[in-house]
Design a protein around this motif. Structure first.
Motif, PDB file in Angstrom:
ATOM      1  N   THR A  60      -9.159  40.606   1.803  1.00 27.29           N
ATOM      2  CA  THR A  60      -9.956  39.407   1.522  1.00 27.29           C
ATOM      3  C   THR A  60     -11.282  39.875   0.921  1.00 27.29           C
ATOM      4  OG1 THR A  60      -8.937  38.578   3.562  1.00 27.29           O
ATOM      5  CG2 THR A  60     -10.405  37.092   2.416  1.00 27.29           C
ATOM      6  N   SER A  61     -12.418  39.463   1.483  1.00 27.13           N
ATOM      7  CA  SER A  61     -13.705  39.984   1.014  1.00 27.13           C
ATOM      8  C   SER A  61     -14.347  40.859   2.071  1.00 27.13           C
ATOM      9  CB  SER A  61     -14.644  38.827   0.634  1.00 27.13           C
ATOM     10  OG  SER A  61     -14.860  37.976   1.743  1.00 27.13           O
ATOM     11  N   ASP A  75     -17.833  40.149   6.231  1.00 31.49           N
ATOM     12  CA  ASP A  75     -16.650  39.274   6.390  1.00 31.49           C
ATOM     13  C   ASP A  75     -15.440  40.001   6.989  1.00 31.49           C
ATOM     14  OD1 ASP A  75     -18.123  37.235   5.296  1.00 31.49           O
ATOM     15  OD2 ASP A  75     -16.990  37.091   3.433  1.00 31.49           O
ATOM     16  N   THR A 116     -20.415  35.719   4.621  1.00 34.42           N
ATOM     17  CA  THR A 116     -20.664  34.951   3.396  1.00 34.42           C
ATOM     18  C   THR A 116     -20.488  33.454   3.637  1.00 34.42           C
ATOM     19  OG1 THR A 116     -18.379  35.113   2.571  1.00 34.42           O
ATOM     20  CG2 THR A 116     -19.922  36.876   1.954  1.00 34.42           C
ATOM     21  N   HIS A 122     -12.892  34.537   6.937  1.00 40.69           N
ATOM     22  CA  HIS A 122     -14.133  35.305   6.842  1.00 40.69           C
ATOM     23  C   HIS A 122     -14.816  35.434   8.202  1.00 40.69           C
ATOM     24  CE1 HIS A 122     -14.202  35.061   2.341  1.00 40.69           C
ATOM     25  NE2 HIS A 122     -13.413  34.030   2.630  1.00 40.69           N
ATOM     26  N   THR A 212     -22.398  28.824   1.455  1.00 43.53           N
ATOM     27  CA  THR A 212     -21.922  30.153   1.063  1.00 43.53           C
ATOM     28  C   THR A 212     -23.077  31.033   0.619  1.00 43.53           C
ATOM     29  OG1 THR A 212     -19.729  29.331   0.437  1.00 43.53           O
ATOM     30  CG2 THR A 212     -20.435  31.393  -0.574  1.00 43.53           C
ATOM     31  N   GLY A 229     -18.120  36.491  -1.433  1.00 50.11           N
ATOM     32  CA  GLY A 229     -17.054  36.049  -0.552  1.00 50.11           C
ATOM     33  C   GLY A 229     -16.258  34.904  -1.125  1.00 50.11           C
ATOM     34  N   ALA A 249     -15.185  38.418  -6.289  1.00 50.72           N
ATOM     35  CA  ALA A 249     -14.053  37.632  -5.801  1.00 50.72           C
ATOM     36  C   ALA A 249     -13.195  37.152  -6.959  1.00 50.72           C
ATOM     37  CB  ALA A 249     -14.543  36.440  -4.989  1.00 50.72           C
ATOM     38  N   HIS A 277     -10.605  39.655  -2.636  1.00 52.54           N
ATOM     39  CA  HIS A 277     -10.053  38.332  -2.322  1.00 52.54           C
ATOM     40  C   HIS A 277      -8.878  37.977  -3.234  1.00 52.54           C
ATOM     41  CE1 HIS A 277      -9.971  34.841   0.076  1.00 52.54           C
ATOM     42  NE2 HIS A 277     -11.266  34.631   0.194  1.00 52.54           N
TER      43      HIS A 277
END
Length: 326
Positions: A60-61, A75, A116, A122, A212, A229, A249, A277
């Motif tokens: 993911t991030s 995250d 994020t 996250h 965010t 993120g 991302a 991500h």
């Protein structure tokens, strides 16, 4: 293709320094295009040494950053359970769970956790990690109130809005007000903020986006690294950041106009771009990362767009757990 952008003194000095960056190519995903010959990264990922800086992608991030003997997380979502999101049967009432065996094995310490936004992919594991390690949670007011809902003490929660530059000695963290990506309907899942302490969350829809943020870490004597993120941003908020490395991302949809060209220009064409991500975050953290067909196309499109608009940037597609030294 020649880069005809003016080369100012700040860019020249930064490029000269980052030109010596050591970037592992072990994480290139099968099927992704190779980097242009003139921008080929140099492989150098080895054991962590005292004082070294390493970056490990957790899907993911999510990132683990080790700065000497200090650890910062971004995250950190390691539980990666099934919600049906990748199989066409998304269930917004999926219970929130923490895979403590996986999380505890990978996180033995943390000083700061940078959040994020507060969607489950996250934030899900953040309260458990913070409770176990004593790490400070940096995030939006929603992250603050959700942390309270999980029983974290207020002194362990650092609410931020964007614009703050936090000094931790060996590194600083600049907080950037940002935007969440849009779905195909130009909306998003679970919008909203937590303006007061809610009941303890029980299902994934209890964790809204909550505004965010993005972050830039500047390591003393090391690189400046930008972390996203979600795949949207406000260009004005990125002015002057000029990171050496940008964790970018992958665009969820085409709803955001000119995403990559605007982002690369706003970040002053980073020397290294790392897509994040893009993986299936409901599968285990084993290499090679699992990628859904649509996400594979989005990843390939992101790589192609970066190479088109920022040909001097090196593109590194990461693998899980691999230590990258920039």
């Amino acid at each position: 293709m020649l880069d005809k952008r003016p080369y100012d003194r700040r860019r020249f000095l930064r490029d000269a320094a980052v030109g010596t960056a050591a970037v592992s190519t072990a994480g290139l995903v099968a099927g992704a295009s190779a980097a242009p010959a003139q921008a080929a990264p140099v492989a150098a990922a080895g054991p962590r040494r005292s004082g070294a800086v390493s970056f490990r992608w957790w899907g993911t991030s999510g990132w683990r950053i080790d700065i000497g003997d200090r650890t910062v997380l971004v995250d950190p979502y390691l539980s990666r359970y099934d919600t049906g999101l990748f199989t066409g049967g998304f269930n917004e009432n999926t219970p929130l769970t923490v895979d403590t065996a996986v999380v505890d094995r990978l996180v033995e310490r943390a000083e700061n956790i940078l959040v994020t936004h507060t969607h489950w992919d996250h934030f899900n594991d953040v309260p458990h990690i913070a409770g176990r390690t004593g790490a400070r949670v940096v995030g939006t007011l929603s992250a603050y109130h959700l942390g309270l809902a999980y029983g974290l003490p207020s002194g362990q929660l650092a609410p931020v809005r964007g614009g703050e530059v936090l000094d931790f000695g060996a590194y600083t963290v600049e907080v950037v007000s940002s935007l969440h990506s849009r779905n195909g309907s130009w909306s998003m899942a679970f919008p909203g903020v937590r303006v007061s302490r809610p009941p303890r969350p029980e299902k994934i829809s209890d964790l809204p986006e909550g505004d965010t943020l993005a972050y830039q870490i500047r390591v003393d004597g090391g690189p400046s690294v930008f972390f996203m993120g979600a795949s949207d941003f406000a260009e004005r908020n990125l002015a002057g950041l000029a990171p050496d490395v940008a964790m970018v991302a992958s665009a969820a949809t085409t709803s955001t106009a000119d995403y990559v060209p605007r982002l690369m220009a706003a970040l002053d064409y980073p020397r290294v771009v790392v897509p994040v991500h893009w993986d299936n975050f409901e599968t285990p953290l084993t290499n090679p990362p699992t990628v859904a067909p649509n996400d594979r196309k989005r990843l390939d499109d992101l790589i192609a767009a970066v190479r088109r608009v920022s040909p001097r940037s090196r593109v590194l597609v990461p693998e899980y757990h691999t230590a990258y030294h920039f």
